[in-house]
Motif scaffolding. Structure first.
Motif, PDB file in Angstrom:
ATOM      1  N   LEU A   7       0.800  -1.222   0.000  1.00  0.00           N
ATOM      2  CA  LEU A   7       0.000   0.000   0.000  1.00  0.00           C
ATOM      3  C   LEU A   7       0.842   1.286   0.000  1.00  0.00           C
ATOM      4  CD1 LEU A   7      -2.895   1.015  -0.050  1.00  0.00           C
ATOM      5  CD2 LEU A   7      -2.837   1.052   2.448  1.00  0.00           C
ATOM      6  N   PRO A   8       1.886   1.416   0.825  1.00  0.00           N
ATOM      7  CA  PRO A   8       2.689   2.658   0.770  1.00  0.00           C
ATOM      8  C   PRO A   8       3.354   2.875  -0.591  1.00  0.00           C
ATOM      9  CG  PRO A   8       3.167   1.467   2.784  1.00  0.00           C
ATOM     10  CD  PRO A   8       2.284   0.588   1.963  1.00  0.00           C
ATOM     11  N   PHE A   9       3.805   1.804  -1.222  1.00  0.00           N
ATOM     12  CA  PHE A   9       4.431   1.945  -2.539  1.00  0.00           C
ATOM     13  C   PHE A   9       3.418   2.373  -3.596  1.00  0.00           C
ATOM     14  CE2 PHE A   9       7.322  -1.125  -0.457  1.00  0.00           C
ATOM     15  CZ  PHE A   9       8.460  -0.334  -0.472  1.00  0.00           C
ATOM     16  N   ILE A  13       3.642   5.885  -5.745  1.00  0.00           N
ATOM     17  CA  ILE A  13       3.629   5.896  -7.214  1.00  0.00           C
ATOM     18  C   ILE A  13       2.460   6.728  -7.732  1.00  0.00           C
ATOM     19  CG2 ILE A  13       3.296   4.430  -9.246  1.00  0.00           C
ATOM     20  CD1 ILE A  13       4.910   2.268  -7.736  1.00  0.00           C
ATOM     21  N   GLY A  14       1.296   6.634  -7.082  1.00  0.00           N
ATOM     22  CA  GLY A  14       0.142   7.449  -7.475  1.00  0.00           C
ATOM     23  C   GLY A  14       0.404   8.934  -7.295  1.00  0.00           C
ATOM     24  N   ALA A  15       1.051   9.320  -6.191  1.00  0.00           N
ATOM     25  CA  ALA A  15       1.369  10.730  -5.953  1.00  0.00           C
ATOM     26  C   ALA A  15       2.354  11.240  -7.001  1.00  0.00           C
ATOM     27  CB  ALA A  15       1.943  10.910  -4.546  1.00  0.00           C
ATOM     28  N   MET A  16       3.334  10.439  -7.351  1.00  0.00           N
ATOM     29  CA  MET A  16       4.304  10.847  -8.374  1.00  0.00           C
ATOM     30  C   MET A  16       3.616  11.022  -9.723  1.00  0.00           C
ATOM     31  SD  MET A  16       7.614   8.544  -7.277  1.00  0.00           S
ATOM     32  CE  MET A  16       8.343   8.705  -8.861  1.00  0.00           C
TER      33      MET A  16
END
Length: 169
Positions: A7-9, A13-16
């Protein structure tokens, strides 16, 4: 691997992705703005210089910065294309007619308190007496009253305290 570990990864990736997407949108808007430049429009360079577009080429722009001053800039060096009103306001100090846009707010509050012009004229004619009002003359005016004595004693005590003098020395 569990979902909690991934989940953190996934969030990272979504924020980037969202950040790069908004940056690409801004770059596309800037490129469209630069491509829509026409001779005669006012521009501001990324260095803060204001000029008028004289000629637009594929990668360069010829700017007229003043009488007899022509400068060749890269299109990427144009920071903003200005509207005619904004360019004239900044460069020439020419304000467009504000009365057509909205009511003008006065500098003072007199128009907020007065009901009409005659009331404003009447208030200007009155004289203001800032002097002390004269008290009626009495024979007892020379004698201090009972209330005045404690007030004078308090004033004397305050003066001693403020002078820095102390009786304990």
């Amino acid at each position: 691997m569990s979902l909690v570990t991934l989940l953190p990864f996934i969030v990272l990736i979504g924020a980037m992705f969202l950040m790069t997407r908004s940056a690409k949108k801004k770059q596309q808007q800037a490129a469209n703005m630069r491509n829509e430049m026409q001779p005669g429009t006012g521009v501001r360079t990324i260095g803060g210089m204001y000029a008028t577009v004289k000629e637009v080429n594929d990668d360069t722009v010829l700017l007229d910065a003043g009488p007899g001053v022509e400068l060749l800039f890269a299109k990427n060096a144009i920071g903003a294309v200005l509207s005619d009103d904004e360019y004239n306001r900044i460069v020439h100090g020419i304000e467009h007619d504000l009365k057509s846009d909205a009511d003008i707010v006065p500098d003072d509050a007199s128009s907020l308190t007065e009901t009409d012009a005659s009331a404003a004229d009447a208030s200007d004619d009155k004289s203001v007496d800032l002097g002390k009002k004269a008290e009626p003359a009495d024979e007892t005016a020379d004698e201090p009253t009972v209330d005045a004595a404690p007030a004078e004693a308090k004033a004397d005590e305050q003066a001693k305290k403020s002078d820095g003098g102390s009786e304990a020395k």
